[in-house]
Design an enzyme around this catalytic site. Sequence first.
Site, PDB file in Angstrom:
ATOM      1  N   ASN A 100     -24.762 -12.992  19.248  1.00 27.50           N
ATOM      2  CA  ASN A 100     -24.817 -11.583  19.639  1.00 27.50           C
ATOM      3  C   ASN A 100     -23.623 -11.214  20.511  1.00 27.50           C
ATOM      4  O   ASN A 100     -23.070 -12.043  21.213  1.00 27.50           O
ATOM      5  CB  ASN A 100     -26.116 -11.297  20.392  1.00 27.50           C
ATOM      6  CG  ASN A 100     -27.328 -11.554  19.516  1.00 27.50           C
ATOM      7  OD1 ASN A 100     -27.204 -11.592  18.291  1.00 27.50           O
ATOM      8  ND2 ASN A 100     -28.483 -11.767  20.117  1.00 27.50           N
ATOM      9  N   HIS A 117     -19.381 -15.159  18.656  1.00 31.48           N
ATOM     10  CA  HIS A 117     -18.703 -14.047  17.974  1.00 31.48           C
ATOM     11  C   HIS A 117     -18.092 -13.048  18.952  1.00 31.48           C
ATOM     12  O   HIS A 117     -17.886 -11.884  18.624  1.00 31.48           O
ATOM     13  CB  HIS A 117     -19.699 -13.324  17.036  1.00 31.48           C
ATOM     14  CG  HIS A 117     -20.199 -14.208  15.945  1.00 31.48           C
ATOM     15  ND1 HIS A 117     -21.373 -13.967  15.266  1.00 31.48           N
ATOM     16  CD2 HIS A 117     -19.695 -15.359  15.420  1.00 31.48           C
ATOM     17  CE1 HIS A 117     -21.569 -14.937  14.363  1.00 31.48           C
ATOM     18  NE2 HIS A 117     -20.572 -15.782  14.437  1.00 31.48           N
ATOM     19  N   CYS A 125      -5.288  -5.757  22.251  1.00 32.43           N
ATOM     20  CA  CYS A 125      -4.317  -5.124  21.347  1.00 32.43           C
ATOM     21  C   CYS A 125      -4.138  -6.012  20.108  1.00 32.43           C
ATOM     22  O   CYS A 125      -3.934  -7.221  20.209  1.00 32.43           O
ATOM     23  CB  CYS A 125      -2.972  -4.976  22.069  1.00 32.43           C
ATOM     24  SG  CYS A 125      -1.645  -4.464  20.963  1.00 32.43           S
ATOM     25  N   GLY A 186     -34.383 -15.589  16.075  1.00 29.32           N
ATOM     26  CA  GLY A 186     -33.896 -14.253  15.724  1.00 29.32           C
ATOM     27  C   GLY A 186     -32.609 -14.242  14.930  1.00 29.32           C
ATOM     28  O   GLY A 186     -31.783 -13.354  15.094  1.00 29.32           O
ATOM     29  N   PRO A 213     -40.293 -13.696  13.143  1.00 27.43           N
ATOM     30  CA  PRO A 213     -41.505 -13.188  12.461  1.00 27.43           C
ATOM     31  C   PRO A 213     -41.382 -13.184  10.948  1.00 27.43           C
ATOM     32  O   PRO A 213     -42.363 -12.996  10.245  1.00 27.43           O
ATOM     33  CB  PRO A 213     -41.665 -11.776  13.015  1.00 27.43           C
ATOM     34  CG  PRO A 213     -40.362 -11.402  13.610  1.00 27.43           C
ATOM     35  CD  PRO A 213     -39.641 -12.657  13.935  1.00 27.43           C
TER      36      PRO A 213
HETATM   37  C1  BV8 Z   1     -14.927 -18.191   9.951  1.00 24.78           C
HETATM   38  C2  BV8 Z   1     -19.283  -9.910  15.124  1.00 24.78           C
HETATM   39  C3  BV8 Z   1     -13.085 -19.579   9.375  1.00 24.78           C
HETATM   40  C4  BV8 Z   1     -18.819  -8.564  14.759  1.00 24.78           C
HETATM   41  C5  BV8 Z   1     -20.092 -11.099  13.153  1.00 24.78           C
HETATM   42  C6  BV8 Z   1     -18.911 -21.180   5.006  1.00 24.78           C
HETATM   43  C7  BV8 Z   1     -19.859 -20.905   4.024  1.00 24.78           C
HETATM   44  C8  BV8 Z   1     -20.068 -19.587   3.576  1.00 24.78           C
HETATM   45  C9  BV8 Z   1     -19.303 -18.526   4.113  1.00 24.78           C
HETATM   46  C10 BV8 Z   1     -18.370 -18.818   5.068  1.00 24.78           C
HETATM   47  C11 BV8 Z   1     -18.173 -20.113   5.528  1.00 24.78           C
HETATM   48  N1  BV8 Z   1     -17.190 -20.071   6.495  1.00 24.78           N
HETATM   49  C12 BV8 Z   1     -16.754 -18.812   6.631  1.00 24.78           C
HETATM   50  C13 BV8 Z   1     -17.457 -18.008   5.778  1.00 24.78           C
HETATM   51  C14 BV8 Z   1     -17.262 -16.568   5.667  1.00 24.78           C
HETATM   52  C15 BV8 Z   1     -18.104 -15.819   6.713  1.00 24.78           C
HETATM   53  C16 BV8 Z   1     -19.561 -15.891   6.367  1.00 24.78           C
HETATM   54  O1  BV8 Z   1     -20.290 -16.708   6.900  1.00 24.78           O
HETATM   55  N2  BV8 Z   1     -19.983 -14.997   5.508  1.00 24.78           N
HETATM   56  C17 BV8 Z   1     -21.385 -14.931   5.168  1.00 24.78           C
HETATM   57  C18 BV8 Z   1     -21.848 -13.490   5.200  1.00 24.78           C
HETATM   58  C19 BV8 Z   1     -21.570 -15.600   3.807  1.00 24.78           C
HETATM   59  N3  BV8 Z   1     -17.865 -16.329   8.041  1.00 24.78           N
HETATM   60  C20 BV8 Z   1     -16.769 -15.911   8.720  1.00 24.78           C
HETATM   61  O2  BV8 Z   1     -15.928 -15.171   8.244  1.00 24.78           O
HETATM   62  C21 BV8 Z   1     -16.609 -16.435  10.132  1.00 24.78           C
HETATM   63  N4  BV8 Z   1     -15.271 -16.942  10.320  1.00 24.78           N
HETATM   64  O3  BV8 Z   1     -15.717 -18.965   9.506  1.00 24.78           O
HETATM   65  O4  BV8 Z   1     -13.574 -18.489  10.116  1.00 24.78           O
HETATM   66  C22 BV8 Z   1     -12.661 -18.992   8.058  1.00 24.78           C
HETATM   67  C23 BV8 Z   1     -11.650 -18.048   8.058  1.00 24.78           C
HETATM   68  C24 BV8 Z   1     -11.250 -17.525   6.818  1.00 24.78           C
HETATM   69  C25 BV8 Z   1     -11.876 -17.918   5.635  1.00 24.78           C
HETATM   70  C26 BV8 Z   1     -12.919 -18.861   5.669  1.00 24.78           C
HETATM   71  C27 BV8 Z   1     -13.316 -19.415   6.886  1.00 24.78           C
HETATM   72  C28 BV8 Z   1     -16.781 -15.290  11.142  1.00 24.78           C
HETATM   73  C29 BV8 Z   1     -18.203 -14.855  11.175  1.00 24.78           C
HETATM   74  C30 BV8 Z   1     -18.423 -13.861  12.353  1.00 24.78           C
HETATM   75  C31 BV8 Z   1     -18.590 -12.465  11.813  1.00 24.78           C
HETATM   76  N5  BV8 Z   1     -18.908 -11.570  12.917  1.00 24.78           N
HETATM   77  N6  BV8 Z   1     -20.335 -10.305  14.186  1.00 24.78           N
HETATM   78  C32 BV8 Z   1     -19.877  -7.524  15.007  1.00 24.78           C
HETATM   79  O5  BV8 Z   1     -20.967  -7.866  15.545  1.00 24.78           O
HETATM   80  O6  BV8 Z   1     -19.608  -6.387  14.629  1.00 24.78           O
HETATM   81  S1  BV8 Z   1     -21.390 -11.548  12.177  1.00 24.78           S
HETATM   82  C33 BV8 Z   1     -22.837 -10.764  12.517  1.00 24.78           C
HETATM   83  O7  BV8 Z   1     -23.844 -11.511  11.819  1.00 24.78           O
HETATM   84  C34 BV8 Z   1     -23.326 -10.756  13.958  1.00 24.78           C
HETATM   85  O8  BV8 Z   1     -22.579 -11.528  14.866  1.00 24.78           O
HETATM   86  C35 BV8 Z   1     -24.718 -11.368  13.824  1.00 24.78           C
HETATM   87  O9  BV8 Z   1     -25.187 -11.955  14.965  1.00 24.78           O
HETATM   88  C36 BV8 Z   1     -24.421 -12.352  12.778  1.00 24.78           C
HETATM   89  C37 BV8 Z   1     -25.563 -13.095  12.169  1.00 24.78           C
HETATM   90  O10 BV8 Z   1     -26.591 -12.191  11.888  1.00 24.78           O
HETATM   91  P1  BV8 Z   1     -27.990 -12.463  12.650  1.00 24.78           P
HETATM   92  O11 BV8 Z   1     -27.725 -12.553  14.099  1.00 24.78           O
HETATM   93  O12 BV8 Z   1     -28.684 -13.616  12.015  1.00 24.78           O
HETATM   94  O13 BV8 Z   1     -28.741 -11.101  12.388  1.00 24.78           O
HETATM   95  P2  BV8 Z   1     -29.540 -10.679  11.058  1.00 24.78           P
HETATM   96  O14 BV8 Z   1     -29.740  -9.203  11.115  1.00 24.78           O
HETATM   97  O15 BV8 Z   1     -28.879 -11.296   9.858  1.00 24.78           O
HETATM   98  O16 BV8 Z   1     -30.978 -11.403  11.213  1.00 24.78           O
HETATM   99  C38 BV8 Z   1     -31.840 -10.982  12.240  1.00 24.78           C
HETATM  100  C39 BV8 Z   1     -33.047 -11.908  12.194  1.00 24.78           C
HETATM  101  O17 BV8 Z   1     -33.868 -11.582  13.310  1.00 24.78           O
HETATM  102  C40 BV8 Z   1     -33.883 -11.728  10.953  1.00 24.78           C
HETATM  103  O18 BV8 Z   1     -34.181 -13.011  10.395  1.00 24.78           O
HETATM  104  C41 BV8 Z   1     -35.171 -11.074  11.464  1.00 24.78           C
HETATM  105  O19 BV8 Z   1     -36.310 -11.541  10.773  1.00 24.78           O
HETATM  106  C42 BV8 Z   1     -35.217 -11.568  12.871  1.00 24.78           C
HETATM  107  N7  BV8 Z   1     -35.929 -10.709  13.825  1.00 24.78           N
HETATM  108  C43 BV8 Z   1     -36.090  -9.358  13.783  1.00 24.78           C
HETATM  109  N8  BV8 Z   1     -36.802  -8.954  14.863  1.00 24.78           N
HETATM  110  C44 BV8 Z   1     -37.085 -10.085  15.583  1.00 24.78           C
HETATM  111  C45 BV8 Z   1     -36.529 -11.194  14.936  1.00 24.78           C
HETATM  112  N9  BV8 Z   1     -36.636 -12.452  15.405  1.00 24.78           N
HETATM  113  C46 BV8 Z   1     -37.313 -12.621  16.559  1.00 24.78           C
HETATM  114  N10 BV8 Z   1     -37.875 -11.600  17.261  1.00 24.78           N
HETATM  115  C47 BV8 Z   1     -37.786 -10.330  16.792  1.00 24.78           C
HETATM  116  N11 BV8 Z   1     -38.362  -9.322  17.481  1.00 24.78           N
HETATM  117 ZN    ZN Z   2      -0.013  -4.330  22.650  1.00 29.44          ZN
END
Ligand code: BV8
Ligand code: ZN
Length: 248
Positions: A100, A117, A125, A186, A213
């Site tokens: 987060n 993150h 910049c 979460g 959940p």
């Molecule tokens: C990187 C910041 C090296 C910005 C975010 C390997 C395999 C596959 C893909 C990749 C890999 N390596 C890299 C990738 C690509 C990519 C990736 O993973 N893509 C995915 C979509 C397939 N990763 C990257 O690009 C990362 N960089 O690895 O660099 C590299 C470089 C180039 C090329 C290759 C590799 C960078 C990733 C960071 C992206 N930035 N956020 C912003 O916030 O605007 S990601 C964003 O998603 C947020 O940070 C967020 O936290 C994160 C994860 O989401 P969750 O936190 O899990 O949230 P979500 O909504 O999904 O789920 C919520 C959950 O809560 C649900 O399950 C729900 O049921 C539950 N919930 C709801 N209410 C409650 C609850 N739980 C408990 N209590 C409740 N009340």
């Molecule tokens: Zn600058």
Amino acid sequence: MFSQEFIEKIKTAERLTVLTGAGVSAESGIATFRDPDGLWAQFNPQEMASVDGFMSNPDLVWSWYQYRRETVFKAKPNAGHFAMAEIQDYFDPLTLITQNVDQLHQRAGSENVLELHGNIIENHCLDCGESHDDEIDIQNKEVPVCNFCGGKIRPSVVWFGEMLPEDVLYQAGAASEDCDLFLTIGTSGEVYPAAGLPMIAQDYGAYVVEINPNETVYSNRADEKIMLPFSQAMPMIAEIVKKYRTKV
Ligand code: BV8
Ligand code: ZN
């Protein structure tokens, strides 16, 4: 609600590591990413949370972050955040890793939080890297310009395709490999490399518990699944900690 094994682990674990995601802030009024009413339902992550997205539409992406900042500034830590902060002195160490960017854990009193993150409060910049945190006016919907080099200013979050802060990722990996109990709370487990941490912990022998959940990619692989919201489950864990453990 909790198995005897989990209760035993809470009582006896030396090292506790926790990974949190957007779900822990949901009850503080901050939209998650992938829930049906989540942020990504309205916006495409590649467009909004990536360098290309920012470069092709800087004002749109900047105003999206300004909108999210306003939500974050109005949000308050919930009972789960406070319970998490309360138990940090009962483990040596409790390593809290978060995906987060809202700093609610810190605002509830958690220390040494590993922000995989980055965070939405800081900016830098795009060209010269200078930080620009205090002179950003939240109402400003246009991308501010760096007063050192004239470059565009961007939020200091980690975008898709960007490397995570090396030292933070290293510490998160080490704490996942070296713990007796690992809580994943979460998070949908969709974003790597953060999503790999719970299974790394399990490979290294930790008892892995998921608090969420809903079903996720971890649900059939974790050692235990607690289908409760964060703000209910975490205070229950804190009660057990305070009853059976002493501050270290
Ligand atoms: C990187 C910041 C090296 C910005 C975010 C390997 C395999 C596959 C893909 C990749 C890999 N390596 C890299 C990738 C690509 C990519 C990736 O993973 N893509 C995915 C979509 C397939 N990763 C990257 O690009 C990362 N960089 O690895 O660099 C590299 C470089 C180039 C090329 C290759 C590799 C960078 C990733 C960071 C992206 N930035 N956020 C912003 O916030 O605007 S990601 C964003 O998603 C947020 O940070 C967020 O936290 C994160 C994860 O989401 P969750 O936190 O899990 O949230 P979500 O909504 O999904 O789920 C919520 C959950 O809560 C649900 O399950 C729900 O049921 C539950 N919930 C709801 N209410 C409650 C609850 N739980 C408990 N209590 C409740 N009340
Ligand atoms: Zn600058």
